[in-house]
Structure formats: C-alpha cells, structure tokens
Scaffold this motif. Structure first.
Motif, PDB file in Angstrom:
ATOM      1  N   ARG A 102       0.820  -1.205   0.028  1.00  0.00           N
ATOM      2  CA  ARG A 102      -0.036  -0.033   0.024  1.00  0.00           C
ATOM      3  C   ARG A 102       0.670   1.185   0.109  1.00  0.00           C
ATOM      4  NH1 ARG A 102      -5.597  -0.161   1.484  1.00  0.00           N
ATOM      5  NH2 ARG A 102      -6.225  -2.345   1.609  1.00  0.00           N
ATOM      6  N   LYS A 103       1.933   1.303   0.666  1.00  0.00           N
ATOM      7  CA  LYS A 103       2.863   2.541   0.841  1.00  0.00           C
ATOM      8  C   LYS A 103       3.496   2.504  -0.454  1.00  0.00           C
ATOM      9  CE  LYS A 103       6.738   4.175   3.431  1.00  0.00           C
ATOM     10  NZ  LYS A 103       6.019   5.511   3.977  1.00  0.00           N
ATOM     11  N   ILE A 104       4.063   1.562  -1.144  1.00  0.00           N
ATOM     12  CA  ILE A 104       4.832   1.626  -2.322  1.00  0.00           C
ATOM     13  C   ILE A 104       4.037   1.877  -3.598  1.00  0.00           C
ATOM     14  CG2 ILE A 104       6.348   0.532  -3.584  1.00  0.00           C
ATOM     15  CD1 ILE A 104       7.533  -0.998  -1.316  1.00  0.00           C
ATOM     16  N   GLY A 105       2.772   0.995  -3.385  1.00  0.00           N
ATOM     17  CA  GLY A 105       2.215   0.850  -4.747  1.00  0.00           C
ATOM     18  C   GLY A 105       2.604  -0.208  -5.621  1.00  0.00           C
ATOM     19  N   HIS A 106       1.536  -0.699  -6.148  1.00  0.00           N
ATOM     20  CA  HIS A 106       1.963  -2.114  -7.004  1.00  0.00           C
ATOM     21  C   HIS A 106       1.533  -1.631  -8.520  1.00  0.00           C
ATOM     22  CE1 HIS A 106       3.523  -5.913  -7.006  1.00  0.00           C
ATOM     23  NE2 HIS A 106       2.231  -6.470  -7.492  1.00  0.00           N
ATOM     24  N   LYS A 107       1.983  -0.689  -9.104  1.00  0.00           N
ATOM     25  CA  LYS A 107       1.486  -0.401 -10.467  1.00  0.00           C
ATOM     26  C   LYS A 107       2.456  -1.006 -11.278  1.00  0.00           C
ATOM     27  CE  LYS A 107       0.736   3.018 -13.865  1.00  0.00           C
ATOM     28  NZ  LYS A 107       1.009   4.469 -14.397  1.00  0.00           N
ATOM     29  N   ILE A 108       1.775  -2.082 -12.245  1.00  0.00           N
ATOM     30  CA  ILE A 108       2.629  -2.670 -13.221  1.00  0.00           C
ATOM     31  C   ILE A 108       2.416  -2.186 -14.823  1.00  0.00           C
ATOM     32  CG2 ILE A 108       2.705  -5.140 -14.425  1.00  0.00           C
ATOM     33  CD1 ILE A 108       1.362  -6.297 -12.099  1.00  0.00           C
ATOM     34  N   ASN A 109       3.443  -1.621 -15.095  1.00  0.00           N
ATOM     35  CA  ASN A 109       3.530  -1.082 -16.715  1.00  0.00           C
ATOM     36  C   ASN A 109       3.785  -2.223 -17.816  1.00  0.00           C
ATOM     37  OD1 ASN A 109       3.370   1.656 -15.481  1.00  0.00           O
ATOM     38  ND2 ASN A 109       5.331   1.645 -14.963  1.00  0.00           N
ATOM     39  N   LYS A 110       2.813  -2.589 -18.313  1.00  0.00           N
ATOM     40  CA  LYS A 110       2.935  -3.758 -19.277  1.00  0.00           C
ATOM     41  C   LYS A 110       3.385  -3.242 -20.623  1.00  0.00           C
ATOM     42  CE  LYS A 110       0.115  -7.241 -17.051  1.00  0.00           C
ATOM     43  NZ  LYS A 110      -0.738  -8.268 -17.279  1.00  0.00           N
ATOM     44  N   LYS A 111       4.178  -3.763 -21.488  1.00  0.00           N
ATOM     45  CA  LYS A 111       4.538  -3.503 -22.798  1.00  0.00           C
ATOM     46  C   LYS A 111       3.218  -3.582 -23.669  1.00  0.00           C
ATOM     47  CE  LYS A 111       8.785  -2.685 -21.692  1.00  0.00           C
ATOM     48  NZ  LYS A 111       9.220  -1.576 -21.714  1.00  0.00           N
ATOM     49  N   GLU A 112       3.412  -2.597 -24.662  1.00  0.00           N
ATOM     50  CA  GLU A 112       2.352  -2.770 -25.697  1.00  0.00           C
ATOM     51  C   GLU A 112       2.512  -3.961 -26.527  1.00  0.00           C
ATOM     52  OE1 GLU A 112      -0.380  -0.652 -26.422  1.00  0.00           O
ATOM     53  OE2 GLU A 112       0.040   0.286 -24.600  1.00  0.00           O
ATOM     54  N   PRO A 113       1.270  -4.695 -26.994  1.00  0.00           N
ATOM     55  CA  PRO A 113       1.215  -5.958 -27.793  1.00  0.00           C
ATOM     56  C   PRO A 113       1.866  -5.343 -29.328  1.00  0.00           C
ATOM     57  CG  PRO A 113      -0.835  -5.192 -27.476  1.00  0.00           C
ATOM     58  CD  PRO A 113      -0.055  -4.330 -26.603  1.00  0.00           C
ATOM     59  N   ILE A 114       2.514  -6.204 -29.948  1.00  0.00           N
ATOM     60  CA  ILE A 114       3.004  -5.806 -31.253  1.00  0.00           C
ATOM     61  C   ILE A 114       1.643  -6.367 -32.164  1.00  0.00           C
ATOM     62  CG2 ILE A 114       4.591  -6.665 -33.181  1.00  0.00           C
ATOM     63  CD1 ILE A 114       6.815  -6.332 -31.511  1.00  0.00           C
ATOM     64  N   THR A 115       1.178  -5.319 -33.101  1.00  0.00           N
ATOM     65  CA  THR A 115       0.113  -5.748 -33.999  1.00  0.00           C
ATOM     66  C   THR A 115       0.646  -6.402 -35.333  1.00  0.00           C
ATOM     67  OG1 THR A 115      -0.003  -3.429 -34.914  1.00  0.00           O
ATOM     68  CG2 THR A 115      -1.172  -3.872 -32.933  1.00  0.00           C
ATOM     69  N   ALA A 116      -0.448  -7.006 -35.907  1.00  0.00           N
ATOM     70  CA  ALA A 116      -0.286  -7.338 -37.226  1.00  0.00           C
ATOM     71  C   ALA A 116       0.187  -6.339 -38.239  1.00  0.00           C
ATOM     72  CB  ALA A 116      -1.436  -8.194 -37.830  1.00  0.00           C
ATOM     73  N   ASN A 117      -0.205  -5.299 -37.938  1.00  0.00           N
ATOM     74  CA  ASN A 117       0.218  -3.999 -38.935  1.00  0.00           C
ATOM     75  C   ASN A 117       1.647  -3.550 -38.680  1.00  0.00           C
ATOM     76  OD1 ASN A 117      -0.102  -1.872 -40.758  1.00  0.00           O
ATOM     77  ND2 ASN A 117      -0.248  -0.428 -38.808  1.00  0.00           N
ATOM     78  N   ILE A 118       2.249  -3.851 -37.450  1.00  0.00           N
ATOM     79  CA  ILE A 118       3.487  -3.661 -37.006  1.00  0.00           C
ATOM     80  C   ILE A 118       4.452  -4.686 -37.945  1.00  0.00           C
ATOM     81  CG2 ILE A 118       5.395  -3.492 -35.291  1.00  0.00           C
ATOM     82  CD1 ILE A 118       2.998  -2.284 -33.425  1.00  0.00           C
ATOM     83  N   LEU A 119       3.970  -5.976 -37.694  1.00  0.00           N
ATOM     84  CA  LEU A 119       4.660  -6.992 -38.184  1.00  0.00           C
ATOM     85  C   LEU A 119       4.858  -6.894 -39.864  1.00  0.00           C
ATOM     86  CD1 LEU A 119       3.247 -10.152 -36.335  1.00  0.00           C
ATOM     87  CD2 LEU A 119       5.432  -9.241 -36.362  1.00  0.00           C
ATOM     88  N   SER A 120       3.808  -6.499 -40.324  1.00  0.00           N
ATOM     89  CA  SER A 120       3.781  -6.186 -41.885  1.00  0.00           C
ATOM     90  C   SER A 120       4.918  -5.274 -42.462  1.00  0.00           C
ATOM     91  CB  SER A 120       2.425  -5.730 -42.124  1.00  0.00           C
ATOM     92  OG  SER A 120       2.369  -5.628 -43.645  1.00  0.00           O
ATOM     93  N   LYS A 121       4.980  -4.233 -41.513  1.00  0.00           N
ATOM     94  CA  LYS A 121       6.123  -3.040 -41.661  1.00  0.00           C
ATOM     95  C   LYS A 121       7.391  -3.883 -41.337  1.00  0.00           C
ATOM     96  CE  LYS A 121       3.164   0.737 -40.572  1.00  0.00           C
ATOM     97  NZ  LYS A 121       2.907   1.962 -39.585  1.00  0.00           N
ATOM     98  N   VAL A 122       7.545  -4.655 -40.450  1.00  0.00           N
ATOM     99  CA  VAL A 122       8.987  -5.297 -40.149  1.00  0.00           C
ATOM    100  C   VAL A 122       9.404  -6.122 -41.280  1.00  0.00           C
ATOM    101  CG1 VAL A 122      10.116  -6.848 -38.535  1.00  0.00           C
ATOM    102  CG2 VAL A 122       8.752  -4.979 -37.685  1.00  0.00           C
ATOM    103  N   VAL A 123       8.413  -6.898 -41.815  1.00  0.00           N
ATOM    104  CA  VAL A 123       8.493  -7.832 -42.771  1.00  0.00           C
ATOM    105  C   VAL A 123       8.743  -7.281 -44.122  1.00  0.00           C
ATOM    106  CG1 VAL A 123       7.674  -9.707 -44.274  1.00  0.00           C
ATOM    107  CG2 VAL A 123       7.216  -9.858 -41.861  1.00  0.00           C
ATOM    108  N   HIS A 124       8.060  -6.231 -44.508  1.00  0.00           N
ATOM    109  CA  HIS A 124       8.339  -5.177 -45.472  1.00  0.00           C
ATOM    110  C   HIS A 124       9.739  -4.501 -45.457  1.00  0.00           C
ATOM    111  CE1 HIS A 124       7.553  -2.626 -49.075  1.00  0.00           C
ATOM    112  NE2 HIS A 124       8.116  -1.786 -48.322  1.00  0.00           N
ATOM    113  N   LEU A 125      10.334  -4.303 -44.459  1.00  0.00           N
ATOM    114  CA  LEU A 125      11.680  -3.800 -44.325  1.00  0.00           C
ATOM    115  C   LEU A 125      12.932  -4.727 -44.369  1.00  0.00           C
ATOM    116  CD1 LEU A 125      13.085  -0.878 -44.458  1.00  0.00           C
ATOM    117  CD2 LEU A 125      12.866  -1.069 -41.799  1.00  0.00           C
ATOM    118  N   TYR A 126      12.698  -5.824 -43.574  1.00  0.00           N
ATOM    119  CA  TYR A 126      13.617  -6.775 -43.248  1.00  0.00           C
ATOM    120  C   TYR A 126      13.324  -8.170 -43.697  1.00  0.00           C
ATOM    121  CZ  TYR A 126      14.917  -3.274 -39.690  1.00  0.00           C
ATOM    122  OH  TYR A 126      15.410  -2.205 -39.009  1.00  0.00           O
ATOM    123  N   GLY A 127      12.256  -8.744 -44.245  1.00  0.00           N
ATOM    124  CA  GLY A 127      12.047  -9.877 -44.747  1.00  0.00           C
ATOM    125  C   GLY A 127      11.810 -10.247 -46.207  1.00  0.00           C
ATOM    126  N   GLN A 128      12.421  -9.510 -46.835  1.00  0.00           N
ATOM    127  CA  GLN A 128      12.312  -9.635 -48.397  1.00  0.00           C
ATOM    128  C   GLN A 128      13.574 -10.478 -48.888  1.00  0.00           C
ATOM    129  OE1 GLN A 128       9.660  -8.237 -49.999  1.00  0.00           O
ATOM    130  NE2 GLN A 128       9.217  -7.794 -47.952  1.00  0.00           N
TER     131      GLN A 128
END
Length: 342
Positions: A102-128
């Motif tokens: 209670r004194k410290i607080g227990h907030k969890i900062n979770k990372k954002e999920p990578i979406t299919a749109n992001i994957l498509s951009k990664v593949v377009h740039l790195y997966g040819q």
C-alpha cells in the motif's frame, strides 16, 4: 542409511525448482543472511519479528514490491528446505508485507502488444528476398514468436532438430518451457498463411540463408559475425542468442519503422500481440491456453490487451438491457390502463 544417498538428497531437493528460480531464491536468501549478520541475529531459523523488520528495511531502501516478493519467496523456500516453520506466514509479517504494498504502490507497466500491422512493416523492411541473414533473422523471430505465442526462452532454445516442416504447417518441439516443469516437452504448430507475413515461409527462407544442416542440434537463432572480405554475415558458434542482444535487435527494428522503442515495447510484446489478436478473433479458450502453454486463467488474460470497442461494449449492452426493460414496463403499464372489466 546409505551415505551416497544422503549426499545426493540435496541435489534432488534443489532440482525441485528451475535453475533461474533457484538462483533468484539463493540471491534473496544471501541478502537476508548479510543483513542478519550485520545486526547479529539468526538467519535460519528466522524470528518473525526480525524478518518483519527486514521487510520494512527493504521497503524503505528499495521502494520496490518485487524486492519484497523476492525476499519472502527466498526465506519461505529456505525454511521449507530446512524443515523450520515459515516466518512469512505469521500474523506479523503478513500485514507488514501488505502495508508495504500500500505504501509503495503496485503498478505494473506492461508493454504494448505488437500488432499485425507492425509485423507487416517489419517484414516489408527486413524480410524480403534481397535482405541478408541479419535482417531476415529479426523478421523470422518476430513472426514465429507472434504466431506461436513464444516466450523468448522458448525461441532462443529452439534447435534445428526441433523443427519439422509439414505440407500445411510447421511443428516446433519445445524441449523446455516455463510451465513444463517436468521437461516433457511441448509441441507448437504454426500454420502456413500464404501471405507476405507467413511465419512458415519466413522460417524456410531464414533456414536457407543460415545453412543449418537438417536434424542438427544447432540452435536456430544465434549471434552473427561479419566477414569484411565478402561483406556477408554468418552464424556464430552453437550458442543461443542472448536476451539482451535479441531485445536490442527488436527495438532497433521497431525504431526504424517509426515506433518508440524505449517505453512501449519489449520481447514480451510479440507473445502479447499474438495472444491479443487471437482473443479478438474469438479463438476457443481451450485451444488458446494450449497454444500459449498457460496453466492459469489470470496468467493468460494478463497477456491480452482489450480494444476500446470491446471495453465499451459492456456498458453499451448494459444500457440496451435497461432500455428494453424500461420499455417493457412502460408497455405493460400502458396496456393496464385499457384493461376494463365487462
């Protein structure tokens, strides 16, 4: 009592936990021992009053709930192994621990999920086809982790002999996994999709560039060395890619396509992204849990980020039900006005 069995008993007891867990517990217990020695008190067995003070010390010094959890888990483990009562279950330690939360607080900062749109951009740039093995490696890692809900440890320890290509899919045999405590192994199947983000096609492409012999025990994803004479990359010795290097490679790739690499994303974003997409597609819960190798519901649900539309649907449906209910009452009342006895 046979001496050779007595000597082996501690080995079996310590093997009841994974290596990473055992190292974490050992570190936590050694920290408690140092603090106990400094204040001339017993570390094993520990007094409930002394350990409660130690939790206060951790809370004031580190301001971290994870440090508190680490200390409680380590001391509980050591006392169970030694056959002593667990001081962490006392009526004094429990409220001190909760008070620290209670004194410290227990907030969890979770990372954002990578979406299919992001994957498509990664593949377009790195997966040819024109990209080198360094670029194709990150595209392949992203697609496999996303489609298979893979933890990084599962991806890093994947060997060529664990990969089986079939007409419609690829089968990955995970020799060890976080929830596979008895090392039975787990199969993960990933379908061919036929599009530019097909994880199976990308894995085939990467294997050709890597020139890893079929059925060899070499790790699939490894560090690379650069040959200045030929201007090409090749895989280094047979040791898995480190977490630090993999994270660095992923974040650099995300930054290249215009994303904030420091705060939003991490390696867990790939597993979370695949889980979030599967949940949005309405994948059956039983298959969902099996594919992600989760044992508990709360662990599975923690990887899913609900869209704002899904969250708003709750209040919308509640409002719709209230509206229908009110309309029904109004109609009944209206009809009663025209009910007359003959």
């Amino acid at each position: 009592m046979p001496d050779h069995l007595v000597q082996k008993r501690p080995v079996y007891v310590l093997s009841s936990r994974a290596d990473s867990t055992r190292k974490k517990y050992t570190y936590g217990f050694n920290s408690w021992c140092k603090w106990s020695k400094l204040h001339c008190i017993s570390s094993l067995p520990a007094s409930t009053a002394h350990f409660a003070l130690y939790l206060v010390h951790i809370s004031e010094t580190f301001n971290s709930t994870s440090k508190i959890d680490e200390a409680v888990d380590a001391i509980s483990w050591a006392h169970r192994l030694a056959g002593f009562p667990n001081p962490c279950n006392s009526d004094l330690v429990i409220p001190v621990r909760e008070g620290s939360y209670r004194k410290i607080g227990h907030k969890i900062n979770k990372k954002e999920p990578i979406t299919a749109n992001i994957l498509s951009k990664v593949v377009h740039l790195y997966g040819q086809d024109c990209n080198n093995i360094k670029d194709v490696r990150i595209a392949c890692m992203c697609l496999l982790s996303y489609a298979g809900f893979l933890r990084f440890s599962e991806l890093a320890n994947l060997k060529r002999s664990n990969v089986t290509f079939l007409p419609t899919h690829v089968k990955l045999f995970l020799e060890q996994s976080k929830t596979d405590v008895y090392r039975e192994g787990r199969d993960v199947v990933i379908s061919k999709t036929g599009n530019n983000t097909c994880p199976v096609a990308m894995l085939v492409h990467y294997m050709k560039l890597a020139q890893i012999a079929e059925n060899s025990d070499e790790f699939v994803f490894r560090s690379l060395s650069y040959c200045s004479k030929s201007g090409t990359y090749k895989l280094r010795k047979n040791s898995p890619l480190s977490y630090t290097r993999a994270r660095e490679v992923l974040l650099n790739a995300l930054e290249t396509i215009g994303l904030d690499k420091k705060k939003q994303f991490g390696l867990h974003s790939l597993r979370s992204g695949g889980a979030t997409a599967a949940a949005a597609a309405g994948v059956e819960d039983r298959l969902f849990k099996k594919h992600g190798r989760w044992k508990r519901e709360n662990a599975k649900d923690g990887f899913i980020k609900e869209s704002i539309d899904n969250r708003l649907s709750i209040s919308k449906k509640i409002g719709y039900i209230r509206y229908n209910y009110c309309c029904k009452i109004t109609i009944i009342c209206s009809l009663s006005l025209f009910s007359f006895d003959d």
